[in-house]
Design a protein around this motif. Structure first.
Motif, PDB file in Angstrom:
ATOM      1  N   TRP A   8      23.015  43.837  54.700  1.00 52.11           N
ATOM      2  CA  TRP A   8      24.936  43.903  54.309  1.00 52.11           C
ATOM      3  C   TRP A   8      25.031  44.745  52.718  1.00 52.11           C
ATOM      4  N   VAL A   9      23.337  44.695  52.525  1.00 48.80           N
ATOM      5  CA  VAL A   9      23.544  45.175  51.184  1.00 48.80           C
ATOM      6  C   VAL A   9      23.910  46.992  51.221  1.00 48.80           C
ATOM      7  N   GLN A  10      23.370  47.284  52.114  1.00 46.99           N
ATOM      8  CA  GLN A  10      23.727  49.010  52.707  1.00 46.99           C
ATOM      9  C   GLN A  10      25.033  49.178  53.029  1.00 46.99           C
ATOM     10  N   VAL A  11      25.555  48.313  53.639  1.00 46.65           N
ATOM     11  CA  VAL A  11      26.844  48.664  54.414  1.00 46.65           C
ATOM     12  C   VAL A  11      28.162  48.056  52.730  1.00 46.65           C
ATOM     13  N   LEU A  12      27.619  47.175  52.138  1.00 44.78           N
ATOM     14  CA  LEU A  12      28.276  46.824  50.719  1.00 44.78           C
ATOM     15  C   LEU A  12      28.515  48.173  49.986  1.00 44.78           C
ATOM     16  N   SER A  13      27.312  48.499  49.443  1.00 44.04           N
ATOM     17  CA  SER A  13      26.804  49.822  48.634  1.00 44.04           C
ATOM     18  C   SER A  13      27.782  50.557  48.936  1.00 44.04           C
ATOM     19  N   GLU A  14      28.027  50.714  49.936  1.00 47.10           N
ATOM     20  CA  GLU A  14      28.770  52.255  50.541  1.00 47.10           C
ATOM     21  C   GLU A  14      30.279  51.464  50.213  1.00 47.10           C
ATOM     22  N   GLN A  15      30.485  50.300  49.551  1.00 51.78           N
ATOM     23  CA  GLN A  15      32.221  50.141  49.570  1.00 51.78           C
ATOM     24  C   GLN A  15      32.645  50.835  47.859  1.00 51.78           C
ATOM     25  N   HIS A  16      32.731  51.905  48.032  1.00 50.28           N
ATOM     26  CA  HIS A  16      32.983  52.514  46.691  1.00 50.28           C
ATOM     27  C   HIS A  16      34.453  52.572  45.662  1.00 50.28           C
ATOM     28  N   ASP A  17      35.625  52.002  46.671  1.00 53.46           N
ATOM     29  CA  ASP A  17      37.330  52.134  46.469  1.00 53.46           C
ATOM     30  C   ASP A  17      37.237  50.656  46.300  1.00 53.46           C
ATOM     31  N   LEU A  18      36.018  49.568  46.216  1.00 59.54           N
ATOM     32  CA  LEU A  18      36.989  47.881  45.794  1.00 59.54           C
ATOM     33  C   LEU A  18      37.555  48.120  44.717  1.00 59.54           C
ATOM     34  N   GLU A  19      38.858  47.854  44.869  1.00 59.07           N
ATOM     35  CA  GLU A  19      38.953  47.154  42.939  1.00 59.07           C
ATOM     36  C   GLU A  19      39.789  45.302  43.254  1.00 59.07           C
ATOM     37  N   PHE A  20      39.479  44.996  41.524  1.00 61.95           N
ATOM     38  CA  PHE A  20      39.841  43.401  41.568  1.00 61.95           C
ATOM     39  C   PHE A  20      41.243  43.747  42.409  1.00 61.95           C
ATOM     40  N   ASN A  21      41.514  41.996  42.643  1.00 59.06           N
ATOM     41  CA  ASN A  21      42.597  41.521  42.754  1.00 59.06           C
ATOM     42  C   ASN A  21      43.021  40.529  42.252  1.00 59.06           C
ATOM     43  N   ARG A  22      42.360  39.678  42.398  1.00 61.78           N
ATOM     44  CA  ARG A  22      42.957  38.335  41.446  1.00 61.78           C
ATOM     45  C   ARG A  22      41.553  36.970  41.639  1.00 61.78           C
ATOM     46  N   SER A  23      41.690  36.169  40.500  1.00 60.85           N
ATOM     47  CA  SER A  23      40.990  35.243  41.177  1.00 60.85           C
ATOM     48  C   SER A  23      41.946  33.817  41.162  1.00 60.85           C
ATOM     49  N   ILE A  24      40.725  33.316  42.149  1.00 61.17           N
ATOM     50  CA  ILE A  24      42.006  32.039  41.735  1.00 61.17           C
ATOM     51  C   ILE A  24      41.044  30.282  41.995  1.00 61.17           C
ATOM     52  N   ARG A  25      41.165  29.440  41.294  1.00 57.72           N
ATOM     53  CA  ARG A  25      40.257  29.045  40.354  1.00 57.72           C
ATOM     54  C   ARG A  25      41.066  26.925  40.402  1.00 57.72           C
ATOM     55  N   GLY A  26      40.121  26.097  40.552  1.00 64.87           N
ATOM     56  CA  GLY A  26      39.975  24.737  40.325  1.00 64.87           C
ATOM     57  C   GLY A  26      38.636  23.989  39.799  1.00 64.87           C
ATOM     58  N   GLU A  27      39.567  22.894  40.192  1.00 66.01           N
ATOM     59  CA  GLU A  27      38.293  22.235  39.959  1.00 66.01           C
ATOM     60  C   GLU A  27      38.503  20.511  40.684  1.00 66.01           C
ATOM     61  N   SER A  28      37.472  20.078  40.928  1.00 61.27           N
ATOM     62  CA  SER A  28      37.569  19.220  42.018  1.00 61.27           C
ATOM     63  C   SER A  28      36.109  17.493  42.225  1.00 61.27           C
ATOM     64  N   THR A  29      37.057  16.569  41.789  1.00 60.53           N
ATOM     65  CA  THR A  29      35.456  15.301  41.092  1.00 60.53           C
ATOM     66  C   THR A  29      35.008  14.864  41.839  1.00 60.53           C
ATOM     67  N   GLY A  30      34.799  15.413  43.330  1.00 56.92           N
ATOM     68  CA  GLY A  30      33.925  15.630  45.028  1.00 56.92           C
ATOM     69  C   GLY A  30      31.785  15.994  44.094  1.00 56.92           C
ATOM     70  N   SER A  31      31.435  15.766  44.992  1.00 55.36           N
ATOM     71  CA  SER A  31      30.457  15.966  44.994  1.00 55.36           C
ATOM     72  C   SER A  31      29.719  17.835  45.040  1.00 55.36           C
ATOM     73  N   TRP A  32      29.607  18.238  44.502  1.00 59.50           N
ATOM     74  CA  TRP A  32      29.039  20.250  45.026  1.00 59.50           C
ATOM     75  C   TRP A  32      27.625  19.988  45.469  1.00 59.50           C
TER      76      TRP A  32
END
Length: 266
Positions: free
Chosen positions: A112-136
Protein backbone atom coordinates in the motif's frame (compact mmCIF):
# COMPACT_ATOMS: atom_id res chain seq x y z
CA UNK A 1 -1.27 2.38 25.47
CA UNK A 2 -2.10 5.94 24.41
CA UNK A 3 1.32 7.43 25.23
CA UNK A 4 2.74 9.03 22.06
CA UNK A 5 0.37 7.21 19.68
CA UNK A 6 0.71 7.68 15.91
CA UNK A 7 -0.65 10.91 14.46
CA UNK A 8 -1.64 11.08 10.79
CA UNK A 9 -2.02 14.68 9.65
CA UNK A 10 -2.48 14.91 5.89
CA UNK A 11 -1.08 14.01 2.49
CA UNK A 12 1.83 16.08 1.17
CA UNK A 13 -0.28 17.33 -1.77
CA UNK A 14 -2.33 19.43 0.66
CA UNK A 15 0.69 21.73 0.91
CA UNK A 16 1.36 22.16 -2.80
CA UNK A 17 0.20 25.79 -2.69
CA UNK A 18 0.82 26.88 0.89
CA UNK A 19 0.60 25.90 4.53
CA UNK A 20 -2.24 23.56 5.49
CA UNK A 21 -4.63 24.13 8.39
CA UNK A 22 -5.84 21.10 10.33
CA UNK A 23 -8.13 20.91 13.35
CA UNK A 24 -5.55 21.49 16.05
CA UNK A 25 -2.58 23.13 14.30
CA UNK A 26 -1.12 24.45 11.04
CA UNK A 27 1.28 22.34 8.99
CA UNK A 28 4.12 24.44 7.58
CA UNK A 29 6.25 23.46 4.61
CA UNK A 30 9.67 25.05 4.26
CA UNK A 31 11.57 23.64 1.30
CA UNK A 32 11.05 19.90 1.79
CA UNK A 33 10.64 19.98 5.57
CA UNK A 34 7.33 19.94 7.44
CA UNK A 35 6.50 21.23 10.90
CA UNK A 36 3.52 21.97 13.14
CA UNK A 37 2.79 25.41 14.55
CA UNK A 38 0.00 26.71 16.71
CA UNK A 39 -3.31 28.00 15.35
CA UNK A 40 -3.49 30.30 18.37
CA UNK A 41 -2.10 33.79 17.96
CA UNK A 42 0.63 34.17 20.62
CA UNK A 43 -0.61 37.69 21.38
CA UNK A 44 -4.22 37.14 22.52
CA UNK A 45 -4.88 33.49 21.71
CA UNK A 46 -7.15 34.20 18.74
CA UNK A 47 -7.73 31.00 16.69
CA UNK A 48 -6.41 31.62 13.20
CA UNK A 49 -7.82 30.20 9.99
CA UNK A 50 -10.22 27.31 9.39
CA UNK A 51 -9.24 23.65 9.04
CA UNK A 52 -8.99 22.81 5.37
CA UNK A 53 -7.63 26.23 4.43
CA UNK A 54 -4.39 26.53 2.47
CA UNK A 55 -2.56 29.74 3.38
CA UNK A 56 0.74 31.19 2.21
CA UNK A 57 0.96 33.57 5.18
CA UNK A 58 -0.73 32.93 8.53
CA UNK A 59 -2.68 36.02 9.55
CA UNK A 60 -4.46 36.85 12.82
CA UNK A 61 -7.64 38.78 12.07
CA UNK A 62 -7.70 40.40 15.50
CA UNK A 63 -4.73 42.74 15.07
CA UNK A 64 -3.34 41.92 11.62
CA UNK A 65 -0.24 40.13 12.87
CA UNK A 66 1.18 37.69 10.30
CA UNK A 67 3.89 35.03 9.83
CA UNK A 68 5.70 33.69 6.78
CA UNK A 69 6.20 30.06 5.69
CA UNK A 70 8.99 29.66 8.26
CA UNK A 71 6.79 30.99 11.08
CA UNK A 72 8.74 34.25 11.28
CA UNK A 73 6.91 37.55 11.94
CA UNK A 74 5.94 39.56 8.86
CA UNK A 75 6.50 43.19 9.77
CA UNK A 76 5.96 45.07 6.53
CA UNK A 77 2.67 46.47 5.22
CA UNK A 78 -0.07 45.44 4.81
CA UNK A 79 0.63 43.53 8.03
CA UNK A 80 1.08 45.10 11.45
CA UNK A 81 4.59 45.35 12.87
CA UNK A 82 5.16 42.84 15.70
CA UNK A 83 7.76 40.57 17.28
CA UNK A 84 5.68 37.57 18.43
CA UNK A 85 6.98 34.11 17.57
CA UNK A 86 4.52 31.51 16.36
CA UNK A 87 4.78 28.54 18.79
CA UNK A 88 6.50 25.53 17.27
CA UNK A 89 4.83 22.18 17.99
CA UNK A 90 7.43 19.88 16.50
CA UNK A 91 8.50 18.48 13.17
CA UNK A 92 6.46 16.18 10.94
CA UNK A 93 7.72 13.16 9.02
CA UNK A 94 6.92 12.66 5.35
CA UNK A 95 6.63 8.99 4.50
CA UNK A 96 7.41 7.31 1.23
CA UNK A 97 3.62 7.11 0.82
CA UNK A 98 3.36 10.91 0.88
CA UNK A 99 1.51 10.84 4.20
CA UNK A 100 2.56 13.36 6.86
CA UNK A 101 2.74 11.91 10.36
CA UNK A 102 4.44 11.56 13.75
CA UNK A 103 5.17 8.45 15.81
CA UNK A 104 4.32 6.08 12.96
CA UNK A 105 6.69 3.41 11.64
CA UNK A 106 5.62 3.45 8.02
CA UNK A 107 6.31 0.04 6.42
CA UNK A 108 8.27 1.26 3.39
CA UNK A 109 8.17 -2.17 1.71
CA UNK A 110 4.41 -2.64 2.12
CA UNK A 111 2.35 -2.79 -1.06
CA UNK A 112 0.00 0.00 0.00
CA UNK A 113 2.91 2.36 0.67
CA UNK A 114 4.42 1.67 -2.75
CA UNK A 115 1.09 2.12 -4.58
CA UNK A 116 0.25 5.36 -2.75
CA UNK A 117 3.75 6.71 -3.43
CA UNK A 118 3.04 6.38 -7.18
CA UNK A 119 0.02 8.69 -7.06
CA UNK A 120 1.76 11.90 -8.08
CA UNK A 121 -1.24 13.92 -9.27
CA UNK A 122 -3.42 14.00 -6.17
CA UNK A 123 -4.85 17.39 -5.23
CA UNK A 124 -6.50 18.37 -1.95
CA UNK A 125 -10.25 18.87 -2.49
CA UNK A 126 -11.77 19.77 0.89
CA UNK A 127 -12.08 18.95 4.58
CA UNK A 128 -15.28 17.97 6.32
CA UNK A 129 -15.27 18.27 10.09
CA UNK A 130 -17.46 18.06 13.16
CA UNK A 131 -17.68 17.19 16.85
CA UNK A 132 -19.14 14.37 18.90
CA UNK A 133 -20.05 13.96 22.56
CA UNK A 134 -19.61 10.21 22.21
CA UNK A 135 -16.68 8.04 23.28
CA UNK A 136 -13.69 8.24 20.95
CA UNK A 137 -12.70 4.80 22.24
CA UNK A 138 -15.99 3.35 21.02
CA UNK A 139 -15.50 5.20 17.74
CA UNK A 140 -12.07 3.61 17.46
CA UNK A 141 -13.92 0.29 17.60
CA UNK A 142 -16.41 1.52 15.00
CA UNK A 143 -13.58 2.37 12.61
CA UNK A 144 -12.41 -1.24 12.64
CA UNK A 145 -15.86 -2.76 12.13
CA UNK A 146 -15.21 -2.91 8.38
CA UNK A 147 -12.79 -5.73 9.18
CA UNK A 148 -15.76 -7.80 10.34
CA UNK A 149 -17.83 -7.26 7.20
CA UNK A 150 -19.55 -10.24 5.72
CA UNK A 151 -22.46 -10.53 3.32
CA UNK A 152 -25.43 -8.69 4.83
CA UNK A 153 -23.08 -7.47 7.56
CA UNK A 154 -22.95 -4.30 9.62
CA UNK A 155 -23.15 -2.00 6.56
CA UNK A 156 -25.32 -3.94 4.09
CA UNK A 157 -24.92 -1.38 1.30
CA UNK A 158 -21.15 -1.43 1.64
CA UNK A 159 -21.21 -5.22 1.68
CA UNK A 160 -22.99 -5.13 -1.68
CA UNK A 161 -20.60 -2.60 -3.24
CA UNK A 162 -17.30 -3.93 -1.91
CA UNK A 163 -16.13 -7.24 -3.43
CA UNK A 164 -15.64 -8.91 -0.06
CA UNK A 165 -14.45 -12.20 -1.49
CA UNK A 166 -11.32 -10.48 -2.81
CA UNK A 167 -10.25 -8.88 0.50
CA UNK A 168 -6.90 -9.72 2.06
CA UNK A 169 -5.61 -8.43 5.39
CA UNK A 170 -2.14 -7.40 6.52
CA UNK A 171 -1.37 -6.61 10.16
CA UNK A 172 1.61 -4.37 10.89
CA UNK A 173 3.14 -2.28 13.67
CA UNK A 174 0.21 -0.16 14.84
CA UNK A 175 -1.88 -0.61 11.70
CA UNK A 176 -3.97 -3.07 9.74
CA UNK A 177 -4.45 -2.98 5.96
CA UNK A 178 -7.43 -4.23 4.01
CA UNK A 179 -6.57 -4.79 0.35
CA UNK A 180 -9.48 -5.37 -2.05
CA UNK A 181 -9.73 -6.04 -5.77
CA UNK A 182 -12.01 -3.80 -7.84
CA UNK A 183 -14.14 -5.08 -10.74
CA UNK A 184 -11.84 -3.30 -13.21
CA UNK A 185 -8.89 -5.33 -11.93
CA UNK A 186 -7.19 -2.55 -9.94
CA UNK A 187 -6.68 -2.59 -6.17
CA UNK A 188 -8.11 -0.49 -3.37
CA UNK A 189 -6.63 -0.09 0.10
CA UNK A 190 -8.07 0.73 3.51
CA UNK A 191 -5.55 1.26 6.33
CA UNK A 192 -6.59 1.68 9.95
CA UNK A 193 -3.81 3.25 12.02
CA UNK A 194 -4.24 2.93 15.77
CA UNK A 195 -5.82 4.65 17.64
CA UNK A 196 -7.95 6.90 15.43
CA UNK A 197 -6.93 7.28 11.79
CA UNK A 198 -8.11 5.63 8.60
CA UNK A 199 -6.62 6.07 5.14
CA UNK A 200 -8.43 4.72 2.08
CA UNK A 201 -7.39 5.09 -1.52
CA UNK A 202 -7.93 3.84 -5.03
CA UNK A 203 -6.37 5.17 -8.22
CA UNK A 204 -6.84 8.96 -8.24
CA UNK A 205 -8.78 9.07 -4.95
CA UNK A 206 -7.63 9.41 -1.34
CA UNK A 207 -9.61 9.74 1.89
CA UNK A 208 -8.01 10.51 5.29
CA UNK A 209 -10.15 10.13 8.40
CA UNK A 210 -8.88 11.77 11.60
CA UNK A 211 -10.31 11.47 15.13
CA UNK A 212 -8.99 14.01 17.67
CA UNK A 213 -9.95 13.45 21.35
CA UNK A 214 -10.75 16.65 23.25
CA UNK A 215 -8.67 15.22 26.08
CA UNK A 216 -6.59 12.06 25.76
CA UNK A 217 -7.38 11.27 29.42
CA UNK A 218 -11.14 11.75 28.97
CA UNK A 219 -13.09 9.16 27.02
CA UNK A 220 -16.07 11.25 25.94
CA UNK A 221 -15.85 14.09 23.45
CA UNK A 222 -13.86 14.27 20.23
CA UNK A 223 -13.48 16.22 17.02
CA UNK A 224 -13.33 14.56 13.64
CA UNK A 225 -11.97 15.53 10.26
CA UNK A 226 -12.31 13.99 6.80
CA UNK A 227 -9.85 15.04 4.09
CA UNK A 228 -10.68 14.37 0.44
CA UNK A 229 -8.08 14.25 -2.36
CA UNK A 230 -8.59 13.65 -6.09
CA UNK A 231 -6.54 13.55 -9.27
CA UNK A 232 -7.79 16.02 -11.93
CA UNK A 233 -8.87 13.22 -14.26
CA UNK A 234 -11.37 11.66 -11.80
CA UNK A 235 -14.88 12.56 -13.01
CA UNK A 236 -17.90 13.64 -10.98
CA UNK A 237 -19.65 10.27 -11.26
CA UNK A 238 -16.65 8.46 -9.79
CA UNK A 239 -16.36 11.07 -7.04
CA UNK A 240 -20.04 10.65 -6.16
CA UNK A 241 -19.60 6.89 -5.85
CA UNK A 242 -16.45 7.29 -3.78
CA UNK A 243 -18.05 9.74 -1.38
CA UNK A 244 -20.76 7.29 -0.36
CA UNK A 245 -18.30 6.38 2.38
CA UNK A 246 -19.05 9.75 3.98
CA UNK A 247 -22.56 8.42 4.66
CA UNK A 248 -21.07 5.26 6.19
CA UNK A 249 -18.87 7.44 8.41
CA UNK A 250 -21.92 9.44 9.51
CA UNK A 251 -23.73 6.19 10.34
CA UNK A 252 -20.83 5.25 12.61
CA UNK A 253 -20.95 8.67 14.30
CA UNK A 254 -24.68 8.28 14.89
CA UNK A 255 -24.16 4.82 16.36
CA UNK A 256 -21.39 5.88 18.74
CA UNK A 257 -23.52 8.78 20.01
CA UNK A 258 -25.97 6.16 21.31
CA UNK A 259 -23.31 4.25 23.26
CA UNK A 260 -23.09 6.24 26.47
CA UNK A 261 -21.55 3.58 28.68
CA UNK A 262 -17.78 3.68 29.20
CA UNK A 263 -15.54 1.66 26.90
CA UNK A 264 -13.60 0.30 29.91
CA UNK A 265 -14.21 -2.12 31.45
CA UNK A 266 -15.48 -4.06 28.45
Amino acid sequence: MFIDPPQIYAHKSALNNGNFVIEEEIIFKNKNCYSLKSRECPHRGYIMHTPGEIVKNVVCKMHGFAWDSEGKPLQQEPYCDHFYKLPHHGDVDKGKSGLLFKNFNEPVDAEWVQVLSEQHDLEFNRSIRGESTGSWLWFMEQLTDVLHLRKNGIHPRQALETPLDTITLEVGDGYVTQNYKLPNGTNGYWIYIFPGFAVEFEAGKLFINRVIPNDIDEEFGFKWELQMYYAPWVDSVEIEEWEKQIKVFEEDLEAVEKIKRPFFPL
